[in-house]
Motif scaffolding. Structure first.
Motif, short mmCIF file in Angstrom:
data_model
loop_
_atom_site.label_atom_id
_atom_site.label_comp_id
_atom_site.label_asym_id
_atom_site.label_seq_id
_atom_site.Cartn_x
_atom_site.Cartn_y
_atom_site.Cartn_z
N LEU A 97 107.07 74.03 10.86
CA LEU A 97 106.73 72.75 11.48
C LEU A 97 105.24 72.49 11.36
O LEU A 97 104.43 73.34 11.72
N VAL A 98 104.89 71.32 10.85
CA VAL A 98 103.49 70.90 10.76
C VAL A 98 103.38 69.59 11.54
O VAL A 98 104.05 68.60 11.21
N VAL A 99 102.56 69.58 12.58
CA VAL A 99 102.47 68.41 13.46
C VAL A 99 101.01 68.06 13.70
O VAL A 99 100.21 68.91 14.10
N THR A 100 100.66 66.81 13.46
CA THR A 100 99.40 66.24 13.94
C THR A 100 99.76 65.42 15.17
O THR A 100 100.30 64.32 15.04
N PRO A 101 99.54 65.94 16.38
CA PRO A 101 100.16 65.32 17.56
C PRO A 101 99.71 63.88 17.83
O PRO A 101 100.55 63.03 18.17
N HIS A 102 98.41 63.59 17.70
CA HIS A 102 97.90 62.30 18.14
C HIS A 102 98.50 61.16 17.31
O HIS A 102 98.34 61.08 16.10
N THR A 293 93.00 70.31 20.55
CA THR A 293 92.71 69.03 21.20
C THR A 293 93.95 68.41 21.81
O THR A 293 93.85 67.44 22.57
N ALA A 294 95.13 68.96 21.48
CA ALA A 294 96.38 68.43 22.02
C ALA A 294 97.49 69.41 21.71
O ALA A 294 97.31 70.35 20.93
N SER A 295 98.65 69.15 22.28
CA SER A 295 99.86 69.92 21.96
C SER A 295 101.05 68.99 21.99
O SER A 295 101.17 68.16 22.89
N PRO A 296 101.97 69.12 21.02
CA PRO A 296 103.25 68.44 21.18
C PRO A 296 103.97 69.00 22.40
O PRO A 296 103.87 70.22 22.67
N VAL A 297 104.66 68.16 23.14
CA VAL A 297 105.32 68.59 24.37
C VAL A 297 106.65 67.87 24.54
O VAL A 297 106.88 66.82 23.94
#
Length: 303
Positions: A97-102, A293-297
């Motif tokens: 999984l590759v996620v850029t959350p913003h 700077t963030a996390s998927p939730v």
């Protein structure tokens, strides 16, 4: 900029958790009293498919942001050479999984996400935010959040399915919802904007409704620990996916930077709105991404 009210120093010079310090054991126990039905609702958007398929484009996201990529080895067509044999007759599929959350999925902002000048929240040096992670105020400092959630359903207040792209929610709108706010609450603000995606990406990208600066100050004055919304930036956006407010009125500056109030963005709130409940137990745990700077939730409402 810090002539305005703020929480710098309130919980000590070394504090990196901000208003989450309001979640004392007594506050959490009181929040548990909101559970009256035992029903659990997920409040997140899905992470769907790899960018080699059209699946990710079917989920609301900001224009131009790198979409989440979910690869699996089961069909041999993505990141690995197929399923793995593990013993007699057994096979296993793997995920990457590759996620850029913003701007791309439901996520929680860290206090290091935005700042002004040379200082993060609480006066921590901004030069500690580097390519390898933030040395101060990263998302790993937040920890699990268990709190009383309160829903401000603005479309229901106005009698519309969702707000218009140019709508800005003011203090009078929040007061009009008739919700009593307590210190340590999570303020959950529904705009209904994810429903605009049903009319196509261009409709979703036409701008976004959100809180006004004064509404952000109204919530900060009431000592909420988190502000969460189903839009992409808590405040409103124009058709260039940018905020129109100046630095003094930017919601990230008011909430994250001045008051240490974490933000949870891009929620899915339709089932919660249909429940008719305005108070509930709110649970969310960001991944322990050191210096992130963030996390998927996946926030959860327990009714």
């Amino acid at each position: 900029m810090l002539d305005e009210s703020n929480n710098w120093g309130r919980w000590g010079a070394g504090d990196e958790r901000g208003a989450l310090n309001l979640l004392t054991p007594e506050t959490v126990l009181a929040a548990a009293g909101c559970v009256r039905e035992g029903r659990v609702l997920g409040l997140s958007l899905p992470i769907r498919g790899a960018t080699s398929s059209p699946a990710p484009t079917t989920v609301p996201h900001l224009r131009g942001r790198p979409l989440p990529q979910h690869f699996m080895s089961v069909d041999g067509g993505d990141y690995a050479a197929g399923t793995r044999a593990i013993g007699a007759g057994l096979k296993m599929a793997d995920d990457a999984l590759v996620v850029t959350p913003h701007g791309t999925t439901t996520h929680m902002d860290a206090l290091c996400h935005m700042w002004s000048g040379d200082e993060l929240y609480n006066g921590h040096p901004a030069d500690r935010v580097r390519s390898y992670g933030a040395g101060r105020c990263g998302i790993d400092k937040a920890g699990p959040v268990v709190a009383r959630g309160v829903l401000f359903d603005i479309p229901r207040l106005r009698g519309v399915p969702h707000l218009a792209a140019t709508d800005r929610i003011g203090p009078a709108d929040l007061e009009g919802c008739g919700v009593q706010v307590r210190p340590g609450d999570v303020a959950v603000v529904r705009t209904g904007w994810p429903l605009a995606w049903q009319d196509g990406p261009d409709a979703y990208w036409a701008g976004q409704p959100g809180l006004s600066a004064d509404a952000g100050r109204w919530l900060a004055e009431r000592d909420v620990c988190v502000v969460a919304s189903d839009n992409a930036a808590i405040g409103g956006l124009n058709d260039r996916q940018l905020a129109d407010e100046g630095l003094a009125d930017d919601l990230h500056m008011i909430l994250l930077w001045r008051h240490g109030i974490h933000l949870v963005e891009m929620l899915w709130l339709e089932e919660l709105a249909e429940s008719g409940r305005t108070d509930f137990l709110f649970v969310v745990a960001p991944l322990r991404i050191e210096g992130g700077t963030a996390s998927p939730v996946t926030p959860v409402a327990v009714l």
